[in-house]
Design a protein around this motif. Structure first.
Motif, mmCIF file in Angstrom:
data_model
loop_
_atom_site.group_PDB
_atom_site.id
_atom_site.type_symbol
_atom_site.label_atom_id
_atom_site.label_comp_id
_atom_site.label_asym_id
_atom_site.label_seq_id
_atom_site.Cartn_x
_atom_site.Cartn_y
_atom_site.Cartn_z
ATOM 1 N N THR A 45 0.071 -1.323 -7.738
ATOM 2 C CA THR A 45 0.447 -1.476 -6.334
ATOM 3 C C THR A 45 1.846 -0.921 -6.090
ATOM 4 O O THR A 45 2.089 -0.236 -5.089
ATOM 5 C CB THR A 45 0.393 -2.954 -5.921
ATOM 6 O OG1 THR A 45 -0.950 -3.422 -6.046
ATOM 7 C CG2 THR A 45 0.857 -3.144 -4.490
ATOM 8 N N HIS A 103 1.638 2.837 -5.905
ATOM 9 C CA HIS A 103 1.113 3.293 -4.620
ATOM 10 C C HIS A 103 2.171 3.153 -3.522
ATOM 11 O O HIS A 103 2.295 4.024 -2.650
ATOM 12 C CB HIS A 103 -0.141 2.506 -4.244
ATOM 13 C CG HIS A 103 -1.375 2.978 -4.941
ATOM 14 N ND1 HIS A 103 -2.008 4.160 -4.602
ATOM 15 C CD2 HIS A 103 -2.112 2.439 -5.950
ATOM 16 C CE1 HIS A 103 -3.074 4.325 -5.369
ATOM 17 N NE2 HIS A 103 -3.152 3.291 -6.194
ATOM 18 N N LEU A 139 4.646 6.031 -3.893
ATOM 19 C CA LEU A 139 4.079 7.277 -3.360
ATOM 20 C C LEU A 139 4.074 7.265 -1.838
ATOM 21 O O LEU A 139 4.426 8.261 -1.188
ATOM 22 C CB LEU A 139 2.655 7.463 -3.893
ATOM 23 C CG LEU A 139 2.515 7.839 -5.364
ATOM 24 C CD1 LEU A 139 1.066 7.672 -5.811
ATOM 25 C CD2 LEU A 139 2.986 9.261 -5.599
ATOM 26 N N GLN A 140 3.682 6.150 -1.267
ATOM 27 C CA GLN A 140 3.647 6.031 0.190
ATOM 28 C C GLN A 140 5.038 6.185 0.783
ATOM 29 O O GLN A 140 5.217 6.831 1.824
ATOM 30 C CB GLN A 140 3.051 4.677 0.564
ATOM 31 C CG GLN A 140 2.825 4.462 2.040
ATOM 32 C CD GLN A 140 2.060 3.190 2.305
ATOM 33 O OE1 GLN A 140 0.834 3.181 2.377
ATOM 34 N NE2 GLN A 140 2.760 2.076 2.452
ATOM 35 N N ARG A 191 -5.592 10.010 -8.114
ATOM 36 C CA ARG A 191 -5.135 8.862 -7.327
ATOM 37 C C ARG A 191 -3.841 9.174 -6.582
ATOM 38 O O ARG A 191 -3.641 8.718 -5.457
ATOM 39 C CB ARG A 191 -4.921 7.648 -8.236
ATOM 40 C CG ARG A 191 -6.213 6.989 -8.703
ATOM 41 C CD ARG A 191 -5.930 5.679 -9.419
ATOM 42 N NE ARG A 191 -7.157 4.978 -9.786
ATOM 43 C CZ ARG A 191 -7.196 3.790 -10.352
ATOM 44 N NH1 ARG A 191 -6.065 3.158 -10.630
ATOM 45 N NH2 ARG A 191 -8.344 3.213 -10.652
ATOM 46 N N GLU A 219 -4.795 11.341 -3.639
ATOM 47 C CA GLU A 219 -5.477 10.514 -2.642
ATOM 48 C C GLU A 219 -4.486 9.674 -1.851
ATOM 49 O O GLU A 219 -4.582 9.558 -0.627
ATOM 50 C CB GLU A 219 -6.494 9.625 -3.344
ATOM 51 C CG GLU A 219 -7.345 8.778 -2.403
ATOM 52 C CD GLU A 219 -8.313 7.908 -3.171
ATOM 53 O OE1 GLU A 219 -9.495 7.861 -2.786
ATOM 54 O OE2 GLU A 219 -7.893 7.255 -4.145
ATOM 55 N N ARG A 220 -3.483 9.082 -2.542
ATOM 56 C CA ARG A 220 -2.498 8.254 -1.848
ATOM 57 C C ARG A 220 -1.663 9.096 -0.890
ATOM 58 O O ARG A 220 -1.344 8.643 0.215
ATOM 59 C CB ARG A 220 -1.606 7.548 -2.874
ATOM 60 C CG ARG A 220 -0.456 6.725 -2.293
ATOM 61 C CD ARG A 220 -0.905 5.757 -1.224
ATOM 62 N NE ARG A 220 -1.986 4.896 -1.664
ATOM 63 C CZ ARG A 220 -2.696 4.135 -0.843
ATOM 64 N NH1 ARG A 220 -2.462 4.151 0.465
ATOM 65 N NH2 ARG A 220 -3.672 3.378 -1.312
ATOM 66 N N ILE A 259 -3.950 9.916 2.182
ATOM 67 C CA ILE A 259 -4.130 8.732 3.019
ATOM 68 C C ILE A 259 -2.859 8.427 3.793
ATOM 69 O O ILE A 259 -2.900 8.037 4.967
ATOM 70 C CB ILE A 259 -4.534 7.519 2.155
ATOM 71 C CG1 ILE A 259 -5.940 7.717 1.589
ATOM 72 C CG2 ILE A 259 -4.478 6.217 2.965
ATOM 73 C CD1 ILE A 259 -6.333 6.665 0.568
ATOM 74 N N SER A 260 -1.698 8.624 3.162
ATOM 75 C CA SER A 260 -0.432 8.312 3.814
ATOM 76 C C SER A 260 -0.136 9.260 4.968
ATOM 77 O O SER A 260 0.503 8.877 5.951
ATOM 78 C CB SER A 260 0.715 8.362 2.793
ATOM 79 O OG SER A 260 0.521 7.411 1.769
ATOM 80 N N THR A 299 -0.059 -1.150 1.607
ATOM 81 C CA THR A 299 -0.443 0.254 1.566
ATOM 82 C C THR A 299 -1.554 0.506 2.580
ATOM 83 O O THR A 299 -2.337 -0.395 2.890
ATOM 84 C CB THR A 299 -0.944 0.663 0.171
ATOM 85 O OG1 THR A 299 -2.021 -0.202 -0.218
ATOM 86 C CG2 THR A 299 0.171 0.574 -0.852
#
Length: 333
Positions: free
Chosen positions: A152, A155, A158-159, A226, A229-230, A233-234, A274
């Motif tokens: 978590t 993620h 990254l976000q 991953r 993908e993050r 999505i962000s 997230t």
């Protein structure tokens, strides 16, 4: 990997010592049915005694209250915890430093009741203190929760990188972010993000172009995918909106998307949350063999409309994509 040291209950304690006081009866049912994975993380379960334990015995041992030893706890040297009528014994693992709630119960008036916490604890210690210690299952659950917490945090990092990139794109046409490794102080790759604000071709929009450059060992790794993908999505959560060509990704958004998405990321990041992927609301046409393989392997496929997506939902329950339907109808008999 270092574990969170906040006080956490053993599974035995949940199953035997806390039959009442739960704020949500669903948790009590899950405990009765031994559905432990649904109770993750166990230190945050909604019981007043557990909340008090985390409040007093949190992640930093320097914040622990003054020691108050339960005399009858013998070699375990349990620290006493009080919350209204509830009592508990806190044990610190000398190897990991994690605090465990080993025994709990109600303190009855005058200590004359055989169910009184202190009398029950004394009987348990007399029967063998080791029976109260965390089991292999307890330790396994702790390791899983530690790994989940680390994932978590990764993620969230990254976000946060994407949020800062979107902020920079308010002043520059392109920027680069590094993709951190989830457990090592190295980067697994980089992502170059370009923003083209289109105003004059009849369709005002913001076009985002991403170029991903992963280190060779992560080009086919789970961490590499991953991380990508993050990032996607962000920037734009609807997964069906993205178009992919090799290591290049493209998405069109409405005017003002960059600013709105930046504010959204700042808001959820402030709550340590997230964003989730937003799956499409339409079904697409693609080759039958491709869709079967992708459904099993979780790989992305290209639809007839050009959208790249991972099939995860029942297409019969969704409206057919109009662009796919138009292209399919144009195919020769």
């Amino acid at each position: 990997m270092e574990h969170n040291r906040r006080a956490r209950p053993t599974l035995r304690l949940l199953a035997e010592d806390l039959p009442t006081g739960w704020e949500d009866p669903d948790h009590l049912r899950a405990i009765a049915e031994r559905r432990w994975q649904q109770l993750h993380p166990v230190a945050e379960l909604p019981h007043p005694l557990l909340r008090k334990a985390v409040e007093l015995y949190g992640s930093d041992p320097l914040g622990d209250p003054a020691p108050r030893l339960i005399k009858s706890s013998g070699e375990l040297r349990l620290q006493e915890l009080r919350n209204a009528q509830w009592r508990a014994g806190i044990w610190t693992d000398p190897d990991s430093g994690v605090r465990w709630i080993l025994s709990a119960g109600l303190a009855k008036g005058g200590h004359r009741d055989e169910d009184d916490f202190y009398q029950v604890l004394e009987r348990r210690i007399g029967s063998g203190a080791t029976a109260l210690l965390p089991t292999e299952h307890d330790v396994l659950l702790l390791k899983r929760e530690t790994a989940a917490a680390a994932l978590t945090r990764w993620h969230l990092t990254l976000q946060s990188e994407v949020a800062q990139a979107l902020d920079r794109l308010g002043k520059a046409a392109s920027t680069r972010i590094a993709l951190p490794h989830p457990s090592k102080p190295i980067a697994i790759g980089t992502v170059d993000i370009e923003l083209d604000v289109v105003r004059e071709d009849g369709t005002p929009r913001e076009d985002f172009f991403l170029t991903v450059d992963l280190r060779s060992e992560h080009q086919v790794s789970t961490w590499g995918w991953r991380a990508i993908e993050r990032v996607l999505i962000s920037i734009a959560p609807p997964v069906q909106d993205w178009d992919r060509h090799g290591n290049h990704y493209f998405v069109m958004a409405e005017p003002g998307h960059r600013s709105r998405q930046y504010n959204r990321l700042v808001a959820v990041g402030g709550r340590d949350e997230t964003l989730f992927a937003e799956h499409g609301t339409v079904s697409h046409y693609t080759h039958r063999s491709h869709i079967a393989e992708a459904s099993v392997d979780g790989k992305a496929v290209r639809a007839m409309c050009g959208v790249v997506f991972v099939p995860t939902r029942d297409p019969d329950r969704l409206t057919v994509c109009p662009r796919c339907a138009e292209n399919f109808a144009a195919l020769p008999g």
